[in-house]
Design a protein around this motif. Sequence first.
Motif, PDB file in Angstrom:
ATOM      1  N   VAL A   1       0.892  -1.427   0.063  1.00  0.00           N
ATOM      2  CA  VAL A   1       0.104   0.026  -0.127  1.00  0.00           C
ATOM      3  C   VAL A   1       0.719   1.394  -0.101  1.00  0.00           C
ATOM      4  CG1 VAL A   1      -1.842   1.150   1.296  1.00  0.00           C
ATOM      5  CG2 VAL A   1      -2.000  -1.420   1.212  1.00  0.00           C
ATOM      6  N   GLN A   2       0.672   2.061  -0.842  1.00  0.00           N
ATOM      7  CA  GLN A   2       1.459   3.375  -1.065  1.00  0.00           C
ATOM      8  C   GLN A   2       0.423   4.448  -0.842  1.00  0.00           C
ATOM      9  OE1 GLN A   2       2.091   1.223  -3.824  1.00  0.00           O
ATOM     10  NE2 GLN A   2       3.343   0.340  -2.425  1.00  0.00           N
ATOM     11  N   LEU A   3       0.629   5.267  -0.167  1.00  0.00           N
ATOM     12  CA  LEU A   3      -0.192   6.553   0.088  1.00  0.00           C
ATOM     13  C   LEU A   3       0.656   7.834  -0.072  1.00  0.00           C
ATOM     14  CD1 LEU A   3      -1.644   5.460   3.526  1.00  0.00           C
ATOM     15  CD2 LEU A   3      -2.583   5.366   1.241  1.00  0.00           C
ATOM     16  N   GLN A   4       0.121   8.866  -0.668  1.00  0.00           N
ATOM     17  CA  GLN A   4       0.619  10.224  -0.836  1.00  0.00           C
ATOM     18  C   GLN A   4      -0.265  11.100  -0.477  1.00  0.00           C
ATOM     19  OE1 GLN A   4       1.567  10.688  -5.030  1.00  0.00           O
ATOM     20  NE2 GLN A   4       2.785  12.566  -4.530  1.00  0.00           N
ATOM     21  N   ALA A   5       0.024  11.773   0.629  1.00  0.00           N
ATOM     22  CA  ALA A   5      -0.660  13.128   0.607  1.00  0.00           C
ATOM     23  C   ALA A   5      -0.295  14.430   0.140  1.00  0.00           C
ATOM     24  CB  ALA A   5      -0.564  13.322   2.403  1.00  0.00           C
ATOM     25  N   PHE A   6      -0.872  15.385  -0.140  1.00  0.00           N
ATOM     26  CA  PHE A   6      -0.783  16.452  -0.832  1.00  0.00           C
ATOM     27  C   PHE A   6      -2.014  17.615  -0.711  1.00  0.00           C
ATOM     28  CE2 PHE A   6      -3.536  15.660  -4.329  1.00  0.00           C
ATOM     29  CZ  PHE A   6      -3.525  14.384  -4.476  1.00  0.00           C
ATOM     30  N   GLY A   7      -1.752  18.589  -0.998  1.00  0.00           N
ATOM     31  CA  GLY A   7      -2.621  19.760  -0.679  1.00  0.00           C
ATOM     32  C   GLY A   7      -2.169  20.910   0.338  1.00  0.00           C
ATOM     33  N   GLY A   8      -1.144  20.690   1.207  1.00  0.00           N
ATOM     34  CA  GLY A   8      -0.915  21.415   2.213  1.00  0.00           C
ATOM     35  C   GLY A   8      -0.578  22.872   1.454  1.00  0.00           C
ATOM     36  N   GLY A   9      -0.182  23.859   2.181  1.00  0.00           N
ATOM     37  CA  GLY A   9       0.360  25.221   1.770  1.00  0.00           C
ATOM     38  C   GLY A   9       0.180  26.131   3.003  1.00  0.00           C
ATOM     39  N   LEU A  10       0.385  27.430   2.664  1.00  0.00           N
ATOM     40  CA  LEU A  10       0.144  28.480   3.582  1.00  0.00           C
ATOM     41  C   LEU A  10      -1.138  28.986   3.276  1.00  0.00           C
ATOM     42  CD1 LEU A  10       1.448  30.530   5.516  1.00  0.00           C
ATOM     43  CD2 LEU A  10       2.478  31.821   3.464  1.00  0.00           C
ATOM     44  N   VAL A  11      -1.920  29.457   4.566  1.00  0.00           N
ATOM     45  CA  VAL A  11      -3.085  30.171   4.640  1.00  0.00           C
ATOM     46  C   VAL A  11      -3.251  30.992   5.750  1.00  0.00           C
ATOM     47  CG1 VAL A  11      -4.175  28.218   5.599  1.00  0.00           C
ATOM     48  CG2 VAL A  11      -5.653  29.482   4.320  1.00  0.00           C
ATOM     49  N   GLN A  12      -3.859  31.820   5.330  1.00  0.00           N
ATOM     50  CA  GLN A  12      -4.156  32.873   6.687  1.00  0.00           C
ATOM     51  C   GLN A  12      -5.443  32.138   7.641  1.00  0.00           C
ATOM     52  OE1 GLN A  12      -5.412  36.571   4.850  1.00  0.00           O
ATOM     53  NE2 GLN A  12      -3.228  37.452   5.069  1.00  0.00           N
ATOM     54  N   ALA A  13      -5.264  32.685   8.910  1.00  0.00           N
ATOM     55  CA  ALA A  13      -6.407  32.077   9.656  1.00  0.00           C
ATOM     56  C   ALA A  13      -7.799  32.473   9.480  1.00  0.00           C
ATOM     57  CB  ALA A  13      -5.922  33.044  11.041  1.00  0.00           C
ATOM     58  N   GLY A  14      -8.664  31.777   9.264  1.00  0.00           N
ATOM     59  CA  GLY A  14     -10.138  31.809   8.751  1.00  0.00           C
ATOM     60  C   GLY A  14     -10.161  31.164   7.282  1.00  0.00           C
ATOM     61  N   GLY A  15      -9.245  30.914   6.686  1.00  0.00           N
ATOM     62  CA  GLY A  15      -9.309  30.422   5.498  1.00  0.00           C
ATOM     63  C   GLY A  15      -9.393  28.794   5.640  1.00  0.00           C
ATOM     64  N   SER A  16      -9.282  28.286   4.331  1.00  0.00           N
ATOM     65  CA  SER A  16      -9.867  26.830   4.097  1.00  0.00           C
ATOM     66  C   SER A  16      -8.645  26.226   3.075  1.00  0.00           C
ATOM     67  CB  SER A  16     -10.928  26.821   3.257  1.00  0.00           C
ATOM     68  OG  SER A  16     -11.940  27.141   4.022  1.00  0.00           O
ATOM     69  N   LEU A  17      -8.521  24.877   3.293  1.00  0.00           N
ATOM     70  CA  LEU A  17      -7.613  24.226   2.315  1.00  0.00           C
ATOM     71  C   LEU A  17      -8.162  22.639   2.288  1.00  0.00           C
ATOM     72  CD1 LEU A  17      -4.009  24.569   3.771  1.00  0.00           C
ATOM     73  CD2 LEU A  17      -4.874  25.077   1.385  1.00  0.00           C
TER      74      LEU A  17
END
Length: 121
Positions: free
Chosen positions: A1-17
């Motif tokens: 089983v291989q897992l790849q996590a992505f989608g992180g980043g820098l966001v301001q408080a109150g924002g969404s990811l």
Amino acid sequence: VQLQAFGGGLVQAGGSLRLSCAASGCTFSSYHVGWFRQAPGKEREFVAAISWRTNTYYTDSVKARFTISRDNAKNTVYLRMNSLEPEDTAVYYCAATRGSLLYRESQYAYWGQGTLVTVSS
């Protein structure tokens, strides 16, 4: 089983990811998947999990703000994070298991590499 996590980043408080965890090398639909996070200087902690039956579980601090979901056709689990707070800053890991007690890190045999989420105030 291989897992790849992505989608992180820098966001301001109150924002969404939205984080994604893409799986390969397994019958993904038969696995439970969890998200954990590790903030600087702290131990890794449980965030959310989704069972193969799509039952969901959350730690109290994110329950009203985060949503975990899965798309078995795409072999992907998502973590939608709204109303982000500086305290959510961490490396987020996804993990897969066929065990129970999904809030326990020790239950998970397979881990992705982590994706960094930074929330600025």
